[in-house]
Design a protein around this motif. Structure first.
Motif, PDB file in Angstrom:
ATOM      1  N   UNK A  67       0.802  -1.224   0.000  1.00  0.00           N
ATOM      2  CA  UNK A  67       0.000   0.000   0.000  1.00  0.00           C
ATOM      3  C   UNK A  67       0.839   1.280   0.000  1.00  0.00           C
ATOM      4  N   UNK A  68       2.107   1.194   0.340  1.00  0.00           N
ATOM      5  CA  UNK A  68       2.969   2.373   0.368  1.00  0.00           C
ATOM      6  C   UNK A  68       4.036   2.343  -0.722  1.00  0.00           C
ATOM      7  N   UNK A  69       3.952   1.361  -1.594  1.00  0.00           N
ATOM      8  CA  UNK A  69       4.975   1.226  -2.638  1.00  0.00           C
ATOM      9  C   UNK A  69       5.089   2.454  -3.528  1.00  0.00           C
ATOM     10  N   UNK A  70       4.007   3.205  -3.673  1.00  0.00           N
ATOM     11  CA  UNK A  70       4.062   4.406  -4.508  1.00  0.00           C
ATOM     12  C   UNK A  70       4.909   5.515  -3.869  1.00  0.00           C
ATOM     13  N   UNK A  71       5.289   5.352  -2.615  1.00  0.00           N
ATOM     14  CA  UNK A  71       6.144   6.337  -1.943  1.00  0.00           C
ATOM     15  C   UNK A  71       7.625   6.025  -2.105  1.00  0.00           C
ATOM     16  N   UNK A  72       7.947   4.847  -2.652  1.00  0.00           N
ATOM     17  CA  UNK A  72       9.345   4.472  -2.860  1.00  0.00           C
ATOM     18  C   UNK A  72       9.921   5.246  -4.023  1.00  0.00           C
ATOM     19  N   UNK A  73      11.198   5.575  -3.948  1.00  0.00           N
ATOM     20  CA  UNK A  73      11.820   6.265  -5.093  1.00  0.00           C
ATOM     21  C   UNK A  73      11.878   5.327  -6.284  1.00  0.00           C
ATOM     22  N   UNK A  74      11.740   5.888  -7.454  1.00  0.00           N
ATOM     23  CA  UNK A  74      11.834   5.079  -8.667  1.00  0.00           C
ATOM     24  C   UNK A  74      13.272   5.083  -9.155  1.00  0.00           C
ATOM     25  N   UNK A  75      13.648   4.027  -9.830  1.00  0.00           N
ATOM     26  CA  UNK A  75      15.016   3.944 -10.368  1.00  0.00           C
ATOM     27  C   UNK A  75      15.212   4.986 -11.446  1.00  0.00           C
ATOM     28  N   UNK A  76      16.394   5.611 -11.493  1.00  0.00           N
ATOM     29  CA  UNK A  76      16.650   6.655 -12.513  1.00  0.00           C
ATOM     30  C   UNK A  76      16.671   6.091 -13.921  1.00  0.00           C
TER      31      UNK A  76
END
Length: 76
Positions: A67-76
């Motif tokens: 449920x909080x995965x959208x708060x993780x930084x995305x890979x460049x």
């Protein structure tokens, strides 16, 4: 005139737990500790927040469910 000093009880130190694997490029670490009936969550850079065990369990379940995965930084 005599004054009585009230001493505060000495509390045992908290045992803060950290993730076993951390990103060395990140300047802080999320830590947790049990404080009697409460669970404390803190950043290694800041203050702790007290939570009930039920609220902490709900948070862990939600995190495991993504449920909080959208708060993780995305890979460049």
């Amino acid at each position: 005139m005599s004054r009585s000093l009230t001493t505060m009880p000495v509390l045992p130190p908290l045992e803060w737990r950290r993730p076993s694997q951390v990103n060395p490029a990140v300047p802080d670490i999320i830590e947790v500790a049990a404080d009697g009936p409460r669970v404390l969550i803190r950043s290694s850079l800041g203050l702790a927040v007290r939570n009930s065990p039920g609220a902490f369990a709900d948070f862990i379940r939600a995190a495991k469910a993504g449920e909080y995965d959208n708060l993780l930084p995305t890979a460049p």
